[in-house]
Every structure is written in structure tokens, then in C-alpha cells.
Write an enzyme that holds these catalytic residues in place. Structure first.
Site: not given
Lengths: 734, 234
Positions: A49, A91, A95, A117, A492
Site C-alpha cells: 500500500h 487524485k 479504500h 490529500d 488512476d
């Protein structure tokens, strides 16, 4: 070197999700065994991750530069110039694992994380989009209801409109639902922030929520397959507090009024450890020293390990110029938020953790952020997808009945029951609401419109990962173009199964190749993104490769924006682009023949470019009034949607395709690079000659008007009949 | 004409109301911070939408104790114009400046969608630019917007003509299926008996420009401007 020599047992490694080989690299690099805290910190940062150790080498193949790009991958979010001094920041992030275990909080905190973010870039979030995948209803209703409620619960409360996204239902997501949240923000280009811990002696300020024991090992959890024990990992799912984040958002916006801030960094996966390491890792030679005893805590008895690995939500790290701490603390005080100086920037290249005076960890920054050995996996092509013998398909017995079944299909039906649960208007900027091809928000005080969408037909990707990824990029671009906007750039989210299986790794490779090819051809840089692997359950249920494309576009004058729904009676309805026998992987094949088979539609990227250019030229010249991407469900579904969204019918002659084009493919085939447009009759000759100049096919389908979709002798359905099928597809309230 | 827009932590329609006042209406805009009791000479106070203090306890339950609310209560007692929108309406009910309460939508879900409102009082400072029985198209966005009051309060509201807006269909007919949240008597907005405190769940600040889907909301802002001008010239 034997493992037992280093006093580490497999259980301890399993806890931090590291392999014996990785442990060996750590010991060699530190020239000593790590202590528990150091091992925990390395474990989270070396998780898939955080480290992208499986995908990093592949991701380098993706184009990320372009004239308008202000910030590419590697920061909290990407940024692109809109001209006029404005930048759009965006972005997308997954989750998935938390949402599988705890749908409401998993989705809510996914939204909270992606917002931070964008905030970290100094931008005000202006919109959210969500790309969702579930197993079929009604079995997956718990996931579906919980996720939709969680997204609304967070977005509605914080006051950022949720304006778009997509939802698909497919067997492969029953155990592994996908929740990808995208945030779009706006900032003056000059005020764009970078999360770089510059300046030895500058202070590290932790702001927002107090730190608790929640979410410890969340990043590691996200890097494993889900299994029977996963529900016991529920404590690894955090609980969101959107009110607190709203205050944090406003306080961070106020930071730009001072010149005391060097950087802002979100605390997400792997909490304080990753945010400090990443922030320092972006500056060569920089390090950081943290005193965990100064971290405000939610509970007693927390160890340095708990503090460094906590994933408590709604926290940010602010790098403040030395001596200016009080200015910044005052801003957070205004919003009743806690802030604490917890450390400072150093120039020793190490992350040093102390507890009061005692040093409890010391690890080189580069080892944390770049040290994870890249995994060189081998890809092997999977079994070829089941072939489709198109000649064996019987023609549709009743086109109208087939259309009604298609409109009621959960993958095509109205998203109204979801959209109305999200505040999609707050901000007074939504000039194209959700429900069409792409949403559009205006930049207030200008005429600039920002179009935004997410797109991926994962069934195509399952049948051909490379072509499927190209089609996802192309469709996202078409969605943007259908609003009259020029596609600008991409974020993406690559959702994949377990890449340790060679056929999954092969899919990942092919997906990246396909995306790269389409992006280069359509001149679209990828400026941010996320990879989510291991979306697979014990027992072999793996998701389709699902590379979700989030895209933004720009129109200089939003008064020229286009929408899908027919506008006026008496306009010409035209099909732009050419149709082929593209039934492979289509919704028609699934709904009417219960098959997922064949090859996805062929995509000619040069044609895609030409068609897009034609639509934008026609839109700018005012030759067309509406435009709709013609893809999932095919031409007839797209026509029905134009009627449903506009509340106006259409009438035309029977459609008799010329062989070899089959009638089912003409109506329901999913050939890409096509649009349905409506145009005033006087503009049609000019539109036709423009199409010829672009070497693009154009065909007249009929005239708008009346209260039915009618093709003489072939099909007649009232808009009301279609609406009943279309609006009932999700089976009552979401 | 000076509008004061109150900002609580968790308020989010403050910027939208401010935008309409300042950029669309061209009136004087003053943001009012919840901790500050000074109303700064504003002529009309707007309590905007949002989730003040997160609304975790009960909508508006904590906001009513903010220092700014005491001043607003006194301002209302003196006849000042107070306009609660969405969360602002909930806060006005909690503060006792308006009767009744807003409870969870009958659907038990959040609702963000366009609604039609029939104007039942066009003689107020907030509605003077509307016609009586005129139908306005205004969006809602709330999870707890179902108006509730005990039978005695409700009949008093009706007898006094304190219901200003009701959810209706496009033709202005007040029907059960034009009620988006289960409000008693389809009530979307009420005024106090003196006529200077208005609470409404729909968001007029979201429909003051054509590009946002409609301009009916602007009529309410213009009404307030107009009534202030009349007071000045009287």
C-alpha cells in the site's frame, strides 16, 4: 544468515507483513536487528500500500508530463494549470479492504483521506466522485447501502459536493467490493503547496484529531488478501469525524494567509511514520526528529509503537518555519483544534524517534521510503477468455422489450436513488449535475468550467486487460468531451487481485501497457494515482482487473457546455462514429444471453482522436445542442438516455443496418468512438461536412419530439414506460 | 443594506450565501463568527446551512448556545430580520425563536433534490417580490428536515398564517407525493408571529443564477433588499 540468529520469528514478521528476505535487507542495511518499533515502522512503509514494491517498476511506463502539468505523481495529489492563474488538483484513491469489512466507515474514511490529500496541496476541495463495484443485488445490499451511506455521511457533512462517479454490479466483487474516491480541488497556481520538509530546524506541527489506537496496521491489512479472519481486523478500520475534518479544512485554508508554512502533509495509511518519512524523503539529505511524548493522545498507556503506527483520522502534519509556531497555533486555536509541536526537521537523513529523552527508534529515511526491495514478479497470460460465436446468437425477438430489460439492468439504470442521497450542489459551482456523462463545476468569478468523470468497464478488462485499459481511458475522454470540455489529465486507481499469481501480474502489466498507449495517443498525462492489490478472497474469488480512470477536462466558457438530454423538439438526432459487430463483453450479452464472453470492442485510437476533435469543434462552433457518449448498453440505450434526461422523445425511420452489421449489434453493440448528438436542423449540413472533413461517419437517426422513442415499425416506447424501467433498476431505495 | 452571514464550525452554506449577497445581489456582506456577540450593524442576519458543531447530538442543539445567538435573539426581539436556511432553521427552532422542530426525513435518508414551493405569504420582508401562490423551484439538501410541531402549535401556525412555504407540485398543488421529507402539512418554511424571523429548509442561495439551474431563490434575497429600501425611504 539464518533467521533464528536474528531473534525474529515468522509470527512477528507476519504481524508487520514482511517477508524473511525483506527482514534480511533491513538487518543488512541497519547493520543490526531492528527493534520492535523500527520493525513496525518499516513494515507499514514497506507494505504494498505504501511502497508500491510490486507495481512501481511498471508505473514508470505511464506518461506523466505535459505542458499544463504543474505537479505529477509523487506528491499528495497531481495538479494541472487551467490558465488564468488557476490550478486544478486531483487524485483518486482506493479504500477497498476497509469497506469490505465495515462498509459505512470504510467508505467514509476513504472520502476523508482523499480530501486531505487535496487539502495538503493547499487547494480547496470543490468536488468528490466515487467509483464503486459490488456483487449483485440483493445479496450485496449490505455493502452497497453502507458504502453509499458512508460517502454521503462524510461528504454531506463536510460540505463538499459529490458530483459523479459510477457503480457496477458483478459477481466477482461479491467478497471484494471496490470503493475508489476521487477529490478535485482548486487553488491559485502560485499558492500550490508541496509536502517537502525543507529547512533544518523547522518545526513539525501535528494538528487535528488526537491520536488513538485506531487503525494500527491498516496499511499492512490493505496489503493482504481478505480471509475468514478479516472481520477480526475491524479494529484496523478507522472511524471518521467529518465535522473535525471540516474545521481542519478551513484552518488549512487560513494557513495560506501566512508565510509561515513550509509544507502540509496528510496523515493517512501508516500515520505519523509515513507522513514524516515521506515529507522528509522528498528533500535529499533531510531527516526528522520526533518526540512521541508530545503527541496529543486520545487514550492512556499508548506506547511509542502505538503512536507511530496509529491511523487515527483527521490529522495533518504542518512544517512551520522556526520561530513562527505561535502564528500557526493561533489559526488552529480559532477553529478549536489541537496542535502540538512534536519535532523538527534535521539534516541527518534519519527519522529519529524519542520518548522524552530516550531514543526509541532511528532509521534512515531512504530505507523507509525507498528501501523496500522491488518485487520482480513474473506474468503469465491467463486462459483465454471464453470465445463468442456471434453467429449462434439469435436476433432479438422484440427490440422494445429488450431495451426495457437493458434500461432496468443494475449496471445501466438510473443512478438517481444514489445521487439524491449526496449533496451535489453545495458550493454554488455545479453547472452540470451528476447523472450525465461528466459533471462540470465552474471556477467562480471566471467562465472556466472543469469537467470531471470516472470510468472503467472492468468486464472488458477481464476479457482483455490491455484493450480494456485503453477503452477505459478512451471512454473517460469521451465523457469529458460530451460536455464540450477538452480532456486535460488523469488520475488512476489500479484495482487488482493477488499479483503473486502470475496471471494477475500479467493483467497488471497489460493494464499498464494499455493505459500508457491510450494516454500517449490521446495526449493525456497521468498526474496522480493509487494501486490496490490483493482484492481477492480465500477460495479464489478474484476481482476483474479494474483500472479506474479519473479524468478532468476544461472548457473556457461554460455557457457553451453540453449535456446529454435532448433540449428542444424538432432537432436532428445524429449518430457520430461507426458501429461494428461489437457484442463481446457487452451488457446486452450479459442481460439477454447471460454471457460474459468474446473480445471487447476494437479501439482505433486515431479514430477516437478524430471523433473527439469533431465533437469539440462542432460544440465550439455552436453546431450541436447536446452530446452523449455512446458506450455501455450501445446506441439504443444511449438514445433512450437522451430522451430520459431531456424528457423529450425521438422519432425516426426503422433502422436496417447494412450487412455485415447485425441488428443486435447496431442497437446494443458497444463500439467505442461514438456519440449521439442533437443539432438544430439548419446546422446539420455544416455538421455533416465537418464530419466528412474529419473522416468520421455521421448518420441521421431521427427528430426529437413527442413523448416516445419511436423507430417506425420497429420500436415504440413512451418516455414514461422507459422511465419506470430505468428508475426501478436498483430495486427501491438505495 | 448589510447582510450578516453567521459562521459556526461546521457551517458550509456561509460561502454560498456570501457569494449571492456579495456577487449576485451586490449587497454589503459581513461574516459573523459564532464566538463574537457583535452583529456589526447588520440589517439582516442569515443563519446558513451546514452541520454546526457536527450536529452529532441533535441538529442545532449546541449552536443555540453560541455567543452570537444571544445577540441574534435580542436583535429579533427588536424586530431585526433573521433568516434561517436549512441548519439555520434547525438552530432557530432549537433556540425557541421559531416553534416546532425538524426531525429525520420520513425516508430515513438524506435528500438533495429540487422541490417546488408554494408561497403562502407574499407580504413579508422575505417574500415581497413574490406573488401569493407563486410556485418557486428551490433545492433541498438535508437528512433532518421533516417539520414537526404538536397539534396546538400547528393549528396556531395555520390560523395565524405563519406558514410561508409548502412543498407542492409544479402546479402549486400541495400533495402528499410532493412532500420530500414527511413534514407536517408539507411545511417547508415558517415565520414567527411578528413576521421578522423566517426559517426554511430549502436553499434559495443555490438557485440565484441560471447556470445553477434556476433563479427563483434570488427573489427572496431581492425581497429583503427591497424591504430594506422601503424602510429607509419611509
Amino acid at each position: 544468515m539464518k533467521l533464528e540468529d536474528r531473534n525474529v520469528d515468522e509470527r512477528r514478521l507476519r504481524e508487520v507483513a514482511l517477508t524473511a528476505d525483506e527482514y534480511r535487507v533491513i538487518v543488512e542495511s541497519l547493520k543490526r536487528p531492528p527493534n520492535d518499533l523500527e520493525l513496525g515502522m518499516l513494515g507499514v512503509l514497506w507494505s504494498e500500500h505504501c511502497s508500491y514494491k510490486t507495481s512501481k517498476a511498471l508505473l514508470r511506463r505511464l506518461p506523466s508530463s505535459g505542458a499544463a502539468v504543474l505537479q505529477g505523481p509523487g506528491e499528495n495529489a497531481g495538479a494541472v494549470s487551467l490558465g488564468n492563474g488557476w490550478a486544478v488538483v486531483f487524485k483518486i484513491e482506493s479504500h477497498n479492504h476497509p469497506s469490505a469489512i465495515e462498509p459505512y466507515q470504510g467508505a467514509a474514511t476513504g472520502v476523508g483521506g482523499i480530501l486531505r490529500d487535496v487539502i495538503a496541496m493547499g487547494a480547496r476541495p470543490i468536488a468528490l466522485l466515487d467509483s464503486l463495484r459490488f456483487g449483485p443485488l440483493p445479496e450485496s445490499r449490505r455493502h452497497f447501502d453502507g458504502v453509499v451511506a458512508g460517502i454521503g455521511g462524510y461528504g454531506n457533512c463536510i460540505g463538499v459536493p459529490t458530483v459523479g462517479g459510477e457503480v457496477y454490479f458483478e459477481d466477482c466483487y461479491a467478497q471484494n467490493p471496490l470503493v475508489n474516491a476521487m477529490c478535485v480541488g482548486l487553488v491559485r497556481a502560485n499558492d500550490l503547496m508541496r509536502a517537502r520538509a525543507e529547512g533544518t530546524g523547522n518545526k513539525l506541527l501535528l494538528v487535528g484529531a488526537d491520536t488513538g489506537r485506531d487503525g494500527i496496521h491498516g496499511a499492512a491489512f490493505a496489503s493482504l488478501e481478505l480471509d475468514e479472519d478479516s472481520s477480526q481486523r475491524r479494529p484496523a478500520v478507522q472511524v471518521g469525524n467529518p465535522f473535525l475534518e471540516k474545521c481542519l479544512l478551513e484552518a488549512c485554508m487560513d494557513l495560506s494567509l501566512t508565510d509561515a508554512v513550509v509544507a502540509i502533509q496528510d496523515l493517512g495509511a501508516a500515520g505519523l511514520t509515513s507522513s514524516v518519512a515521506e515529507c522528509a524523503g522528498r528533500v535529499p539529505g533531510a531527516g526528522a526528529k520526533i518526540d512521541v511524548s508530545r503527541v496529543p493522545r486520545r487514550e492512556r498507556g499508548m506506547t511509542p509503537y502505538d503512536v507511530m503506527l496509529s491511523e487515527s483520522q483527521e490529522r495533518m502534519l504542518v512544517v512551520v518555519r522556526r520561530g513562527r509556531e505561535a502564528d500557526i497555533e493561533r489559526i488552529f486555536e480559532t477553529w478549536d483544534l489541537t496542535s502540538a509541536v512534536i519535532g523538527e526537521v534535521t539534516n541527518d537523513g534519519h527519522l529519529t524517534v524519542v520518548d522524552h529523552k530516550e531514543q526509541v527508534a532511528r532509521v534512515p529515511i531512504q530505507l523507509l521510503t525507498e528501501g523496500a526491495p522491488l518485487r520482480r514478479l513474473v506474468g503469465l497470460p491467463p486462459e483465454p477468455a471464453p470465445a463468442l460465436d456471434i453467429d449462434a446468437l439469435p436476433p432479438p425477438a422484440d427490440i422494445g422489450a429488450a431495451l426495457l430489460r437493458m434500461l432496468a439492468s443494475p449496471n445501466l439504470c438510473s443512478r438517481g436513488p444514489i445521487i439524491r442521497r449526496y449533496d451535489h450542489m453545495v458550493g454554488d459551482a455545479t453547472v452540470i449535475p451528476p447523472g450525465g456523462d461528466a459533471a462540470m463545476l465552474r471556477v467562480k468569478g471566471t467562465k472556466i468550467g472543469i469537467a470531471m468523470t470516472t470510468s472503467c468497464n472492468a468486464r472488458y478488462c477481464h476479457l482483455d486487460a490491455n484493450l480494456g485499459a485503453q477503452l477505459a481511458v478512451a471512454e473517460a475522454a469521451r465523457n469529458i468531451i460530451a460536455t464540450g470540455a477538452q480532456p486535460l489529465a488523469i488520475t488512476d486507481c489500479l484495482n487488482m487481485a493477488n499479483p503473486d499469481r502470475p496471471e494477475v501480474y500479467w493483467q497488471l502489466e497489460e493494464t499498464v501497457s494499455g493505459m500508457a498507449q491510450a494516454c500517449r495517443s490521446l495526449d493525456l498525462p497521468i498526474v496522480s494515482g493509487n494501486v490496490s492489490l490483493y482484492n481477492e478472497s480465500a477460495g479464489g474469488a478474484a476481482i476483474y482487473p479494474t483500472p479506474v480512470i479519473g479524468m478532468v477536462g476544461q472548457i473556457d466558457d461554460y455557457d457553451r457546455r453540453l449535456q446529454a438530454g435532448f433540449k428542444h423538439e424538432g432537432d436532428f438526432v445524429l449518430l457520430i462514429g461507426s458501429s461494428h459487430n461489437d457484442l463481446g463483453g457487452s451488457e446486452y450479452l450479459k442481460v439477454e444471453h447471460d454471457m460474459v464472453a468474446g473480445r471487447p470492442p476494437e479501439l482505433d485510437l486515431a479514430r477516437e482522436r478524430a471523433v473527439g476533435k469533431l465533437i469539440l469543434t462542432a460544440a465550439r462552433a455552436g453546431l450541436i445542442k447536446t452530446a452523449h457518449d455512446c458506450s455501455d448498453g450501445g446506441m439504443l440505450v444511449a438514445l433512450a438516455e437522451c430522451c430520459l434526461l431531456g424528457g423529450i422523445g425521438m422519432r425516426g425511420p426503422a433502422l436496417n443496418p447494412e450487412p455485415p452489421l447485425r441488428i443486435d449489434a447496431a442497437f446494443f453493440g458497444e463500439s467505442p468512438s461514438r456519440f449521439i448528438v442533437s443539432a438544430p436542423s439548419r446546422a446539420t449540413p455544416e455538421l455533416q461536412s465537418l464530419a466528412r472533413r474529419h473522416h468520421v461517419e455521421i448518420a441521421l437517426l431521427g427528430l426529437t419530439g413527442g413523448d416516445a422513442l419511436e423507430l417506425e415499425g420497429q420500436l415504440k416506447l413512451t418516455v414514461q414506460e422507459m422511465r419506470e424501467a430505468w428508475e426501478g433498476g436498483l430495486g427501491g431505495p438505495a | 443594506m448589510k447582510f450578516g452571514v453567521v459562521v459556526f464550525p461546521g457551517t458550509w452554506s456561509d460561502r454560498d450565501c456570501g457569494w449571492v449577497v456579495d456577487q449576485v445581489l451586490g449587497a454589503h456582506l459581513q461574516y459573523l463568527w459564532h464566538k463574537d456577540a457583535d452583529l456589526k450593524g447588520c440589517d439582516c442576519i442569515i443563519l446558513p446551512g451546514g452541520f454546526a458543531y457536527g450536529d452529532y447530538l441533535r441538529t442545532g442543539a449546541i449552536a443555540r448556545f453560541a455567543p452570537v445567538m444571544e445577540s441574534i435573539g435580542e436583535f429579533a426581539d427588536r424586530g431585526g430580520l433573521v433568516w434561517g436556511i436549512c441548519n439555520g432553521f434547525q438552530i432557530l427552532c432549537e433556540s425557541g425563536l421559531l416553534p416546532g422542530a425538524l426531525i429525520r426525513n420520513a425516508s430515513l435518508e438524506y435528500r438533495c433534490e429540487w422541490t417546488n414551493l408554494v408561497v403562502e405569504r407574499a407580504d413579508l420582508a422575505f417574500t415581497s417580490q413574490c406573488d401569493e401562490r407563486e410556485v418557486l423551484r428551490v433545492p433541498i439538501s438535508h437528512g433532518e428536515g421533516s417539520y414537526f410541531a404538536d397539534p396546538a402549535t400547528l393549528s396556531r401556525l395555520e390560523q395565524n398564517g405563519q406558514v410561508v412555504f409548502r412543498y407542492c407540485d409544479v402546479e402549486g398543488r400541495v400533495r402528499p407525493n410532493s412532500n420530500p421529507n414527511g413534514s407536517l402539512h408539507n411545511i417547508a418554511g415558517i415565520v414567527n408571529s411578528r413576521g421578522n424571523v423566517l426559517g426554511m429548509m430549502p436553499h434559495p442561495e443555490r438557485c440565484a443564477e441560471a447556470e445553477l439551474g434556476g433563479t427563483d431563490g434570488l427573489k427572496l434575497f431581492r425581497s429583503v433588499m427591497h424591504s430594506a429600501a422601503q424602510v429607509l425611504t419611509a
